[in-house]
Design an enzyme around this catalytic site. Sequence first.
Site, mmCIF file in Angstrom:
data_model
loop_
_atom_site.group_PDB
_atom_site.id
_atom_site.type_symbol
_atom_site.label_atom_id
_atom_site.label_comp_id
_atom_site.label_asym_id
_atom_site.label_seq_id
_atom_site.Cartn_x
_atom_site.Cartn_y
_atom_site.Cartn_z
ATOM 1 N N ASP A 27 -55.829 -39.105 14.191
ATOM 2 C CA ASP A 27 -56.853 -38.233 14.772
ATOM 3 C C ASP A 27 -57.134 -38.650 16.220
ATOM 4 O O ASP A 27 -57.042 -37.841 17.142
ATOM 5 C CB ASP A 27 -58.143 -38.317 13.942
ATOM 6 C CG ASP A 27 -57.895 -38.030 12.481
ATOM 7 O OD1 ASP A 27 -57.447 -36.920 12.180
ATOM 8 O OD2 ASP A 27 -58.114 -38.929 11.650
ATOM 9 N N GLU A 287 -48.910 -37.296 11.761
ATOM 10 C CA GLU A 287 -48.615 -36.221 12.718
ATOM 11 C C GLU A 287 -48.103 -36.752 14.059
ATOM 12 O O GLU A 287 -47.076 -36.313 14.567
ATOM 13 C CB GLU A 287 -49.867 -35.357 12.946
ATOM 14 C CG GLU A 287 -49.626 -34.238 13.933
ATOM 15 C CD GLU A 287 -50.721 -33.198 13.961
ATOM 16 O OE1 GLU A 287 -51.337 -32.914 12.920
ATOM 17 O OE2 GLU A 287 -50.959 -32.645 15.055
HETATM 18 O O1 TRH Z 1 -52.111 -43.181 11.425
HETATM 19 P P1 TRH Z 1 -51.692 -41.907 10.824
HETATM 20 O O2 TRH Z 1 -51.476 -41.920 9.382
HETATM 21 O O3 TRH Z 1 -52.752 -40.852 11.204
HETATM 22 C C1 TRH Z 1 -53.085 -39.580 10.705
HETATM 23 C C2 TRH Z 1 -54.490 -39.648 10.204
HETATM 24 O O4 TRH Z 1 -54.511 -40.340 9.010
HETATM 25 C C3 TRH Z 1 -55.076 -38.295 10.025
HETATM 26 O O5 TRH Z 1 -56.309 -38.318 9.332
HETATM 27 C C4 TRH Z 1 -54.124 -37.358 9.382
HETATM 28 O O6 TRH Z 1 -54.675 -36.102 9.481
HETATM 29 C C5 TRH Z 1 -52.814 -37.407 10.084
HETATM 30 O O7 TRH Z 1 -52.282 -38.731 10.081
HETATM 31 C C6 TRH Z 1 -51.809 -36.440 9.537
HETATM 32 O O8 TRH Z 1 -50.319 -41.401 11.530
HETATM 33 P P2 TRH Z 1 -50.017 -40.768 12.967
HETATM 34 O O9 TRH Z 1 -50.454 -39.368 13.028
HETATM 35 O O10 TRH Z 1 -48.609 -41.016 13.209
HETATM 36 O O11 TRH Z 1 -50.873 -41.610 13.997
HETATM 37 C C7 TRH Z 1 -50.574 -42.917 14.353
HETATM 38 C C8 TRH Z 1 -50.977 -43.178 15.781
HETATM 39 O O12 TRH Z 1 -50.934 -44.570 16.061
HETATM 40 C C9 TRH Z 1 -50.047 -42.528 16.794
HETATM 41 O O13 TRH Z 1 -50.800 -42.039 17.891
HETATM 42 C C10 TRH Z 1 -49.161 -43.662 17.276
HETATM 43 C C11 TRH Z 1 -50.123 -44.799 17.221
HETATM 44 N N1 TRH Z 1 -49.533 -46.146 17.106
HETATM 45 C C12 TRH Z 1 -49.705 -47.024 18.176
HETATM 46 O O14 TRH Z 1 -50.290 -46.659 19.197
HETATM 47 N N2 TRH Z 1 -49.196 -48.278 18.057
HETATM 48 C C13 TRH Z 1 -48.530 -48.705 16.958
HETATM 49 O O15 TRH Z 1 -48.105 -49.886 16.909
HETATM 50 C C14 TRH Z 1 -48.336 -47.782 15.888
HETATM 51 C C15 TRH Z 1 -47.573 -48.205 14.660
HETATM 52 C C16 TRH Z 1 -48.860 -46.508 15.994
#
Ligand code: TRH
Length: 390
Positions: A27, A287
């Site tokens: 998010d 996402e």
């Molecule tokens: O973390 P996620 O599972 O997030 C979301 C939320 O749970 C949300 O509620 C839901 O609606 C959505 O998924 C579908 O996975 P996502 O979307 O990939 O987000 C992870 C974020 O973290 C992304 O912006 C990349 C960042 N990230 C970093 O900045 N550094 C890291 O080391 C990692 C592993 C990720």
Amino acid sequence: MPPDLAPARSLAPSLALFCKVVDNYGDIGICWRLARQLQQEHGVAVTLWVDDLASFRRICPAVAPDAERQQLDGVAVRHWRGQDGAYTPADIADIVIEFFACDIPDGYIAAMAQCTPRPVWLNLEGLTAEEWVEGCHTLPSPHPRLPLTKHFFFPGFTAKTGGLLREAALEQQRAQFQSDPAAMAAFLAQLGLAPAEIEAFKVTLFCYPHAPVRELFDAWQAGAEAVACLVPEGVAADAVQAFLGTEPVAGAVATRGALTVRVLPFVAQPDYDRLLWAGDVNFVRGEDSFVRAQWAGKPFVWHIYPQDDNLHHKKLRAFLQRYAGGLDSLSACSLHWNGAALTPSDWPQLWLSLRAALPDISARAAAWQHEMDGHGDLAANLLRFAAASR
Ligand code: TRH
């Protein structure tokens, strides 16, 4: 910038983006990315309202977790503490975005109704490859009492949606990084990788706890090829701990058979991109990392965010139908990874088939990028819609 975007700058000098962190990092990950891009590429004065600064800090270490207000990369960040609060028209931005239908404060909405002209009000929705999105993108939703209309804005994979988030310089940065093996090796060494891991076949692993990680580890461990699996701290913690035999903290590493598992620190968003660019295969989730994996141009396997009644399996299939036509090993691997397959999972075989198809999957990744490029990027599409709505 296409010429028809030029008016957006003058018509949209300010924008408020409201983000409620429901779960994990996606998010705030999406909202932070969008906020920065609107500011940096379009000159929009962005205020990002976010209710969870601790989660924000994990993807952006510069965040001060106790600050009511702070300025980060040109974006005004406000700690969104609740629905109370008094607002006047002077507080209201020209464009107001609620992310994932989060309820913005009643007082803010009341002040929106007093503005002349009224702000453009958008509900930025979640990404799905399902077809119905095209019919709902930009649909109006009039307020039941006030003279305000909210519009739905859907990201997506077709020209009839809002497209995907993508920064203008991203492709050039990726190409530069991937054409510079020394820079890539230095980046990986900085994350703690030993030379043998840098040389190995590299897999990044970002998934939800229910993924069949142990089975995949078993397949890699017994395989013929040296695999370095890089797992951000806190991800698949049980399976990683079982493999390591120690706490899965950043820096922990163990090798068994052909597999080395290394726990990485959670890195800032731009470094996560670099990690994806350096990986040979990326396992991503949710996402935002899912979209970043698409821009990395490398083969990826998606762990979709789980929903009640396995609704997410439908969404997964809708994406695979668009993306993985003719790539049976990728579809099979993705379905099994998400527990959506109809047959028992044979991970050694699933992995071998995927591994053998990587050249075809890489070719598809490049063609897909080209196709997605044709739809414009979400930030520009959003500003274009806002300018036309005012
Ligand atoms: O973390 P996620 O599972 O997030 C979301 C939320 O749970 C949300 O509620 C839901 O609606 C959505 O998924 C579908 O996975 P996502 O979307 O990939 O987000 C992870 C974020 O973290 C992304 O912006 C990349 C960042 N990230 C970093 O900045 N550094 C890291 O080391 C990692 C592993 C990720």
